[in-house]
Design a protein around this motif. Structure first.
Motif, PDB file in Angstrom:
ATOM      1  N   ASP A   1       0.861  -1.178   0.000  1.00 56.32           N
ATOM      2  CA  ASP A   1       0.000   0.000   0.000  1.00 56.32           C
ATOM      3  C   ASP A   1       0.898   1.229   0.000  1.00 56.32           C
ATOM      4  O   ASP A   1       1.580   1.530   0.983  1.00 56.32           O
ATOM      5  CB  ASP A   1      -0.895   0.010   1.234  1.00 56.32           C
TER       6      ASP A   1
ATOM      7  N   ARG B   1       0.187   4.348  -0.154  1.00 55.17           N
ATOM      8  CA  ARG B   1      -0.330   5.600   0.396  1.00 55.17           C
ATOM      9  C   ARG B   1       0.632   6.089   1.477  1.00 55.17           C
ATOM     10  O   ARG B   1       0.979   5.328   2.384  1.00 55.17           O
ATOM     11  CB  ARG B   1      -1.730   5.391   0.967  1.00 55.17           C
TER      12      ARG B   1
ATOM     13  N   TYR C   1      -1.781  11.240  -3.417  1.00 57.53           N
ATOM     14  CA  TYR C   1      -1.596   9.854  -3.856  1.00 57.53           C
ATOM     15  C   TYR C   1      -2.520   9.563  -5.033  1.00 57.53           C
ATOM     16  O   TYR C   1      -3.714   9.863  -4.987  1.00 57.53           O
ATOM     17  CB  TYR C   1      -1.906   8.894  -2.704  1.00 57.53           C
ATOM     18  N   ARG C   2      -1.938   9.008  -6.112  1.00 56.82           N
ATOM     19  CA  ARG C   2      -2.730   8.587  -7.268  1.00 56.82           C
ATOM     20  C   ARG C   2      -2.585   7.092  -7.457  1.00 56.82           C
ATOM     21  O   ARG C   2      -1.497   6.592  -7.783  1.00 56.82           O
ATOM     22  CB  ARG C   2      -2.278   9.316  -8.534  1.00 56.82           C
ATOM     23  N   ASP C   3      -3.667   6.386  -7.282  1.00 55.86           N
ATOM     24  CA  ASP C   3      -3.613   4.920  -7.371  1.00 55.86           C
ATOM     25  C   ASP C   3      -3.305   4.471  -8.789  1.00 55.86           C
ATOM     26  O   ASP C   3      -2.599   3.478  -8.996  1.00 55.86           O
ATOM     27  CB  ASP C   3      -4.948   4.336  -6.906  1.00 55.86           C
ATOM     28  N   ASP C   4      -3.805   5.217  -9.796  1.00 56.08           N
ATOM     29  CA  ASP C   4      -3.577   4.776 -11.176  1.00 56.08           C
ATOM     30  C   ASP C   4      -2.125   4.937 -11.615  1.00 56.08           C
ATOM     31  O   ASP C   4      -1.721   4.415 -12.658  1.00 56.08           O
ATOM     32  CB  ASP C   4      -4.519   5.501 -12.138  1.00 56.08           C
TER      33      ASP C   4
ATOM     34  N   TYR D   1       0.361   3.751  -9.855  1.00 53.96           N
ATOM     35  CA  TYR D   1       0.969   2.478  -9.478  1.00 53.96           C
ATOM     36  C   TYR D   1       0.213   1.276 -10.042  1.00 53.96           C
ATOM     37  O   TYR D   1       0.787   0.195 -10.216  1.00 53.96           O
ATOM     38  CB  TYR D   1       1.006   2.349  -7.949  1.00 53.96           C
ATOM     39  N   ASN D   2      -1.075   1.435 -10.310  1.00 51.96           N
ATOM     40  CA  ASN D   2      -1.911   0.315 -10.725  1.00 51.96           C
ATOM     41  C   ASN D   2      -2.650   0.681 -12.009  1.00 51.96           C
ATOM     42  O   ASN D   2      -3.594   1.469 -11.991  1.00 51.96           O
ATOM     43  CB  ASN D   2      -2.904  -0.027  -9.606  1.00 51.96           C
TER      44      ASN D   2
ATOM     45  N   SER E   1      -6.429   0.342 -12.023  1.00 52.19           N
ATOM     46  CA  SER E   1      -7.106   0.988 -10.907  1.00 52.19           C
ATOM     47  C   SER E   1      -8.513   1.439 -11.299  1.00 52.19           C
ATOM     48  O   SER E   1      -8.742   1.906 -12.422  1.00 52.19           O
ATOM     49  CB  SER E   1      -6.306   2.201 -10.435  1.00 52.19           C
TER      50      SER E   1
END
Length: 466
Positions: A372, A374, A397-400, A402-403, A406
């Motif tokens: 995680d 974050r 934090y941008r989840d897309d 890393y994923n 997302s």
């Protein structure tokens, strides 16, 4: 003319000094009033300074102040024999016009003392200039510091009776209640964030941190954009990475909705020019100041902010970013000690100028080692002092990033990890890379990623932003 300057005497209030001492001999109330605002160094007359010290000494020992005890104490302090007499003290008492006017006498003594201190400060600065051994910037910074100290030098106690604090607090709450939901701080333009924070408050140090490519600079430029264009707040941006031109191109792209890539490459269409000109004209009417010194010290930033506060009513300071600031002089400290001094210095500057200061910060690589990603408070580089000094700590934090799969593509999480005067939590914003900007999510229509309409100065709760 030169002879007149040489023979000038420093300001003094001889009669007021005598009246203060005479009043102190007469009663405890005058002693309390005088000691609350004066010290022995405020007296021009060495004799009166000695009397003041003797009276304070007797009072501290819980002894009554009269002719006998005062003479005894003066002798023990090595006072000249000609002042250690009943006749001298009697004359002092006779010279008091009205003892009940002690506040006026104290004020006159204090004012003369402040003028003498101002002359002394000016002399120190003059000597530094004539010596030609100090850097001009250091001389100016020292002058600003000393004169600012004089402005706050009243000598009065900062202790307050709880009844006075209670009264002032209730008056403040009454004023707030009449604002009907209006912002008390500098608004960011992001509805959910402003709802949680009520704006960036005066004297607060706000830290915004993220890993590279999360949009830290874009985020604070959006805040500055709203502050100057919508809230009419004088704002200073200190960029240690980007030039003034690069900063302004980003600001133009964000306000005009002309893609940033077009501005970089010069591929500007006919339909883009009116929007660019309109945006540039809008910025030209604001009080936005950009600084791109690549090696500023804390003293440099402090000096420039003080000047802007005096000349332009500075209301918001943004620094991009903390770890790039330069060490002052030839000091050799560890990196952690240096960052600690910078964060403490910025907090003190926020309090001195009574404005919010937003500082960007790096995060350690430990973030990348976790599943995680974050950020959390311990991820702050040289974190101990920064976390302690900051009134608010926020992470992007941008989840897309890393994923790739997302479910939150184009959405940035703004994590409020510390909030000294409010709640912590999370705010979601739309990330629009083409214009290098963030926007409020459009919650009314799930088919839209963001609200294309600029906020007109209202929070979701209906309160106007100021």
């Amino acid at each position: 003319m030169e002879e007149e300057l040489v023979n000038r005497k420093k300001p003094m209030a001889a009669e007021a000094e005598a009246a203060v001492i005479g009043s102190m001999i007469m009663g405890e109330e005058a002693i309390a009033e005088a000691t609350n605002a004066l010290t022995k160094d405020d007296f021009y007359s060495k004799t009166y300074a000695l009397f003041f010290e003797a009276i304070v000494s007797l009072s501290n020992d819980n002894r009554s102040v009269d002719t006998i005890t005062l003479i005894e104490r003066l002798k023990s302090m090595g006072a000249p024999s000609d002042v250690c007499t009943a006749d001298y003290i009697t004359q002092l008492l006779m010279d008091v016009p009205v003892s009940s006017r002690i506040k006026e006498y104290v004020s006159a003594v204090k004012n003369a003392s402040l003028l003498r201190h101002t002359i002394d400060v000016a002399k120190v600065i003059e000597d530094m200039c004539y010596s030609q051994q100090s850097d001009p910037a250091d001389v100016i910074d020292e002058a600003q510091k000393k004169f600012m100290d004089l402005l706050s030098f009243t000598g009065e106690t900062t202790l307050s009776d709880i009844s006075a604090i209670a009264r002032d607090t209730l008056l403040e709450l009454e004023a707030l209640s009449k604002r009907k939901g209006k912002m008390t701080g500098v608004p960011s333009g992001f509805h959910d964030l402003d709802f949680m924070t009520n704006g960036f408050q005066k004297s607060a140090l706000i830290l915004i941190a993220a890993r590279p490519a999360m949009g830290k600079t874009a985020f604070v430029l959006n805040i500055a954009q709203y502050a100057v264009l919508k809230a009419n707040v004088t704002t200073a941006i200190f960029s240690l990475e980007m030039s003034q031109g690069e900063l302004f191109k980003r600001l133009l792209a964000s306000e005009s909705n002309v893609e940033g890539d077009k501005l970089k490459k010069g591929n500007i269409g006919d339909s883009d020019w009116p929007r660019l000109i309109k945006a540039a004209s809008s910025y030209g009417k604001t009080r936005l100041f950009l600084e791109d010194d690549k090696n500023p010290t804390l003293a440099d930033i402090r000096r420039k902010c003080r000047k802007l506060k005096y000349e332009a009513n500075l209301g918001l300071v943004i620094i991009d970013y903390l770890q790039l600031m330069n060490e002052e002089g030839n000091q050799r400290r560890s990196r952690q000690e240096f960052i600690a001094s910078v964060s403490r210095g910025l907090k003190n500057l926020a309090r001195e100028l009574d404005v919010p200061i937003i500082a960007l910060s790096q995060l350690s690589r430990k973030v990348e080692e976790r599943d995680d990603k974050r950020p959390i408070l311990s991820d702050l580089r040289e974190s101990g002092s920064i976390e302690q000094d900051a009134d608010m700590v926020m992470f992007l934090y941008r989840d897309d990033y890393y994923n790739s799969e997302s479910a939150k593509k184009g959405i940035t999480e703004l994590i409020i990890a510390k909030h000294r005067s409010g709640e912590v939590g999370k705010v979601e914003l739309a990330w629009i890379p083409n214009y290098t900007k963030f926007a409020n999510l459009d919650k009314s229509d799930k088919t839209k990623k963001y609200d294309k309409k600029e906020p007109e100065g209202k929070t979701e709760s209906g309160g106007k932003l100021e």
